[in-house]
Scaffold this active site. Sequence first.
Site, PDB file in Angstrom:
ATOM      1  CG  HIS A  37      -1.864  -1.063   1.379  1.00  0.00           C
ATOM      2  ND1 HIS A  37      -1.802  -2.016   2.365  1.00  0.00           N
ATOM      3  CD2 HIS A  37      -2.960  -1.384   0.650  1.00  0.00           C
ATOM      4  CE1 HIS A  37      -2.809  -2.859   2.256  1.00  0.00           C
ATOM      5  NE2 HIS A  37      -3.533  -2.514   1.211  1.00  0.00           N
ATOM      6  CB  SER A 185      -1.922 -10.156   1.143  1.00  0.00           C
ATOM      7  OG  SER A 185      -3.288 -10.252   1.512  1.00  0.00           O
ATOM      8  CB  SER A 186      -4.529  -6.748   4.688  1.00  0.00           C
ATOM      9  OG  SER A 186      -4.184  -5.545   4.048  1.00  0.00           O
TER      10      SER A 186
HETATM   11  P1  AMP Z   1      -6.535  -3.749  -0.420  1.00  0.00           P
HETATM   12  O1  AMP Z   1      -6.360  -2.921   0.813  1.00  0.00           O
HETATM   13  O2  AMP Z   1      -6.096  -5.154  -0.253  1.00  0.00           O
HETATM   14  O3  AMP Z   1      -7.894  -3.593  -1.038  1.00  0.00           O
HETATM   15  O4  AMP Z   1      -5.524  -3.167  -1.492  1.00  0.00           O
HETATM   16  C1  AMP Z   1      -5.513  -1.798  -1.807  1.00  0.00           C
HETATM   17  C2  AMP Z   1      -4.608  -1.575  -2.989  1.00  0.00           C
HETATM   18  O5  AMP Z   1      -3.293  -2.013  -2.669  1.00  0.00           O
HETATM   19  C3  AMP Z   1      -5.047  -2.370  -4.230  1.00  0.00           C
HETATM   20  O6  AMP Z   1      -4.858  -1.562  -5.386  1.00  0.00           O
HETATM   21  C4  AMP Z   1      -4.108  -3.537  -4.200  1.00  0.00           C
HETATM   22  O7  AMP Z   1      -3.880  -4.106  -5.490  1.00  0.00           O
HETATM   23  C5  AMP Z   1      -2.842  -2.910  -3.667  1.00  0.00           C
HETATM   24  N1  AMP Z   1      -1.957  -3.919  -3.096  1.00  0.00           N
HETATM   25  C6  AMP Z   1      -2.291  -4.908  -2.235  1.00  0.00           C
HETATM   26  N2  AMP Z   1      -1.219  -5.692  -1.980  1.00  0.00           N
HETATM   27  C7  AMP Z   1      -0.187  -5.184  -2.710  1.00  0.00           C
HETATM   28  C8  AMP Z   1       1.183  -5.547  -2.894  1.00  0.00           C
HETATM   29  N3  AMP Z   1       1.717  -6.592  -2.274  1.00  0.00           N
HETATM   30  N4  AMP Z   1       1.932  -4.798  -3.732  1.00  0.00           N
HETATM   31  C9  AMP Z   1       1.408  -3.731  -4.376  1.00  0.00           C
HETATM   32  N5  AMP Z   1       0.125  -3.330  -4.239  1.00  0.00           N
HETATM   33  C10 AMP Z   1      -0.664  -4.046  -3.428  1.00  0.00           C
END
Ligand code: AMP
Length: 295
Positions: A37, A185-186
Amino acid sequence: MRVISKPKEMQTIAESLRKEGKKITVVPTMGYLHEGHTSLIQKGRELADIVITTLFVNPTQFGPNEDYEKYPRDFARDFQQAEKAGTDFLFNPKIEDMYEKGYNTLINIIGITDKFEGSSRPGHFDGVATIVAKLFNITKPHFAIFGQKDYQQILVIKQMVRDFFFDLSIVVAPTVREHDGLALSSRNVYLSNEERNRAGIIYKSLDEALQQIQKGESRRKILNAMLHNTLRTVPEIKIDYASCADADTLEEPDVFLPGERIILMIAVYNGKTRLIDNALVTVPQDSNVKKHYFV
Ligand code: AMP
């Protein structure tokens, strides 16, 4: 960094920033921020004058048996991370303000949502498209940054931006990984030590297939079999899908031609945790497809 929770207030701020001639980037997130993020936020800083990071665990993109309730949340930590990475405004709305009483609109994008995440998680992309459209209208950005980690999501959002004439550019940022290749990943916080150690096989199988493509393999079924075979070396990991497809359309031809872009996509269950990852590659000009099909 200012924290804004009311959509109308955020909209008014965004409007006046635009009137001042400022360029705005939005980085939509569900929080529990990690370096993936923050890399998006940093990219946002390079692109525009103002970075709005949004923090909202969006209920409509979770299925009834998914992890909406237990999705990790930590506002204090997110505040720190977002500020450190260069956020100007942290938009952190309440559910009842994003989905006001009586809301009755969902965006349903067809075609590109038929397979992979779309078929494994029915309704997921309706929820994603709906919340992202709301966030675009609230934050009025010139740029919106998304991670390649959620590859199909990018195609879905690009489709929506085209179809609805949203006046902004979608920017894609690369996936940030751990030392063994596991995509941040969260949801990695759900993994036990054992599960965490096993999870490296996901990137390993993408990487092995990538190497075979570089060496000239471009038959889809062979590539899919390679992904499956590597994943199966860790029997505790259950495959949801492990497939390659045309990177722009998600079509699945028998053979990928030189110069075409392939997306390799994996979704697995590691214990109870569903993890996804992908890798993008261009078929080399000297791919064996020439040997197999054009002699
Ligand atoms: P999320 O909070 O999981 O919905 O992710 C928010 C944004 O962060 C989305 O555009 C995801 O694709 C991006 N994102 C999540 N994990 C990663 C990662 N490991 N590397 C780059 N971007 C990420």
